[in-house]
Design an enzyme around this catalytic site. Structure first.
Site, short mmCIF file in Angstrom:
data_model
loop_
_atom_site.label_atom_id
_atom_site.label_comp_id
_atom_site.label_asym_id
_atom_site.label_seq_id
_atom_site.Cartn_x
_atom_site.Cartn_y
_atom_site.Cartn_z
N GLY A 33 1.82 -7.11 1.59
CA GLY A 33 2.79 -7.95 2.27
C GLY A 33 3.20 -7.40 3.62
CG ASP A 54 -5.30 -1.78 0.13
OD1 ASP A 54 -5.55 -1.39 -1.03
OD2 ASP A 54 -4.30 -2.46 0.40
CG ASN A 62 -2.24 -9.65 -4.08
OD1 ASN A 62 -3.39 -9.24 -4.14
ND2 ASN A 62 -1.24 -9.05 -4.71
CB CYS A 182 6.81 -6.71 -4.63
SG CYS A 182 7.34 -6.09 -3.06
CB CYS A 324 0.19 -2.08 -15.29
SG CYS A 324 0.88 -0.66 -14.43
#
Lengths: 362, 86
Positions: A33, A54, A62, A182, A324
Site C-alpha cells: 500500500g 519484494d 491487496n 493491516c 499464515c
C-alpha cells in the site's frame, strides 16, 4: 519542453534539482500500500535509478490499496509486476527489480547500491532490519507506516553522525501481538496512498534540498479528522544497545526472534515434527483468497477468526502447527489454541508462507 | 468518548495516537498537574493497566523526551506508539 517541465519551472526547483533527481539512486522496500504510490511518484518525477525489492505475490485482498496491480496480476511477484509497469511508462529511468524479500544475508549488497532507502514494508522484523542496516551503512531512510486510520512519516539517519534512527524513538521491537498490521485490523486504501505519497514527497525534497523536510522529525496523520502532529525527535541512550555492532554482526542476527517471534519454528522443523507425530495437524489460518497456497502437503484451511469456534476439531491432535502469510497471525493463533489445549505442542511457523525457507520456494 | 475536562491553570493536556488511544479509550485527556513523566506514567498504568503491555514514546510540547522529564504547567503530552502496517 520535456516531461519534467511542470516541475523545472517551479520557482526554487528548476533544472538543477531535476538533475539531482536524475542522478539519484533510490531503493523502495516493499511494493504494498505504501510502495505503490512511492514508486509511481518517484518514477514520474524522474528519479534516475529506482530499486524495487519484494518477494511477495499479488493477492486479491491487496487490490483495495496496491494501485499498481490489477486482477490480471494475481499470483505474480510484486517487484517484477511493478518494474514491468514502470518500464512501460517511462524509458528515461533505470528500474532494478529484486524479486526477493530483504534478509540479513542480502541486505548489505542490495542497500549498498543506493543513496536513499524508503521503507514501505509491513512488519516490525523488516522495519528494524532496514533501520539497523541503514545506520551501519550510513544510508538515509524515509520511514512510513500505517495503523487503521493513522500514519507516520519521518526521515531517519538523514543528518550524518548526529542522526536520529528508529531505535531512538522505539528502542525495542514490539511483539507481533502488541501492534497488529493491516491484514488484521483493516485499512482504507487511501490511507497508505496518502502516507506513501508523503514519503515520495519527502524523498524528492531530501534529494533536491527543496523545502523543509522531516529529517529528525516524525509526522503523524489521522485520515478521519485530518489532524496532523509533528514532533521533533531526540536521541535516546538506549538506541545503540539493540543495533548490531557491525554489518557482519547484523548478518547473524535473527530479527524474527527479537521481534517476539520466539515460539515459532521454521519450515524444516515443522516438517520434521509432522513426520514424528502421526496425529499432527498443519493449519493455514489465512483467508481463503490469500496466495500462494501450500502445495504437496496435507493441511487444513481455517481463517484466524474461526479458530476459536472450531477448536474442538483438533481435540485429538497431539501436535498443531499454524502458518499464515508472514508469521504474525499464526502467532495469535498459537495463543488462541493454547487457551483450549494448554498441554499440547502448538507452534507458529516463522515468516509464514513467505519465509525464505518456505516450501513454495523449494 | 468521555467529555474532556476544561483546562485549568495547573492542568496538562494528554493526546494519544493509534492503539494507545484505543487502550485509554480516548484521544485526549485533561489531567490535574503531574510533576514529571514518571508520575504521569504511574498514573496512566494504574488507570489503564493494558498500557503496560504496549511500547510507546512520549513527546512534551512536540519534542520527544527520554526518561524522567519535568512537565511544565499547561504542557501538551503526546503518547506515540509505533505502527508497522504498509
Amino acid at each position: 519542453m520535456d516531461r519534467f517541465t511542470r516541475q523545472t519551472i517551479l520557482p526554487g526547483f528548476g533544472t538543477a534539482a531535476q538533475q539531482k533527481l536524475k542522478l539519484s539512486r533510490v531503493l523502495v522496500v516493499g511494493v504494498g500500500g505504501l510502495g505503490c504510490p512511492i514508486l509511481l511518484y518517484l518514477a514520474a518525477a524522474g528519479v534516475g535509478t529506482i530499486g524495487i525489492v519484494d518477494g511477495d505475490m499479488v493477492s486479491l485482498s491487496n487490490l483495495n490499496r496496491q494501485v499498481i496491480f490489477g486482477e490480471g496480476d494475481l499470483g505474480m511477484n510484486k517487484a517484477e509486476t511493478a518494474a514491468h509497469f514502470l518500464k512501460a511508462k517511462y524509458s528515461d529511468i533505470k528500474i532494478n527489480c529484486i524479486p526477493e524479500f530483504l534478509t540479513t544475508q542480502n541486505i548489505k549488497v542490495i542497500l549498498s547500491q543506493y543513496d536513499l532507502i524508503i521503507d514501505g514494508s509491513d512488519n516490525f522484523p523488516t522495519r528494524y532490519l532496514v533501520n539497523d542496516a541503514c545506520v551501519l551503512l550510513g544510508k538515509p531512510l524515509v520511514f512510513g507506516a500505517v495503523y487503521q486510520n493513522e500514519g507516520q512519516v519521518a526521515i531517519l539517519n538523514g543528518n550524518g553522525q548526529n542522526s536520529i534512527n528508529y531505535r531512538d524513538i522505539f528502542p525495542d521491537p514490539p511483539t507481533a501481538y502488541e501492534i497488529p498490521n493491516c491484514n488484521e485490523t483493516g485499512v482504507l486504501g487511501v490511507l497508505p496512498g496518502i502516507i506513501g505519497t508523503l514519503q515520495a514527497a519527502e524523498a524528492i525534497k531530501f534529494l533536491t534540498g527543496y523545502g523543509e523536510t522531516l529529517v529528525d522529525k516524525m509526522l503523524f496523520y489521522n485520515l478521519l479528522s485530518h489532524q496532523s502532529y509533528t514532533m521533533e525527535l531526540s536521541q535516546n541512550p538506549d538506541s545503540r544497545k539493540g543495533i548490531p555492532s557491525s554489518i557482519e554482526a547484523l548478518e547473524v542476527t535473527d530479527y524474527a526472534i527479537i521481534c517476539g517471534d520466539g515460539d515459532s519454528i521454521d519450515w524444516e522443523e515443522a516438517f520434521d515434527l509432522l513426520g514424528k507425530f502421526a496425529g499432527g495437524t498443519l493449519i493455514d489460518v489465512r483467508e481463503a483468497d490469500e496466495y500462494p497456497k501450500l502445495k504437496g502437503y496435507p493441511y487444513q484451511s481455517v481463517p484466524l477468526d474461526l479458530l476459536d469456534e472450531k477448536h474442538q476439531e483438533w481435540l485429538n491432535s497431539e501436535l498443531i502447527l499454524l502458518f499464515c502469510q508472514s508469521g504474525v497471525r499464526s502467532l495469535k493463533a498459537v495463543k488462541i489454541l493454547e487457551k483450549h489445549f494448554p498441554g499440547k505442542k502448538i507452534h507458529s511457523i516463522s515468516g509464514g508462507i513467505e519465509a525464505p525457507d518456505s516450501p513454495i520456494y523449494n | 468518548m468521555p467529555k474532556l475536562e476544561p483546562m485549568t491553570p495547573t492542568s496538562i493536556h494528554v493526546i494519544a495516537f493509534g492503539m494507545i488511544a484505543e487502550k485509554i479509550k480516548t484521544k485526549e485527556l485533561v489531567l490535574e498537574y503531574m510533576p514529571d513523566t514518571e508520575v504521569l506514567l504511574g498514573y496512566l498504568y494504574q488507570q489503564f493497566p493494558d498500557l503496560k503491555q504496549t511500547k510507546f514514546s512520549i513527546a512534551l510540547n512536540k519534542k520527544m523526551v527520554v526518561g524522567k522529564t519535568f512537565i511544565p504547567v499547561g504542557a501538551e503530552v503526546a503518547l506515540l506508539p509505533p505502527f508497522s502496517g504498509g
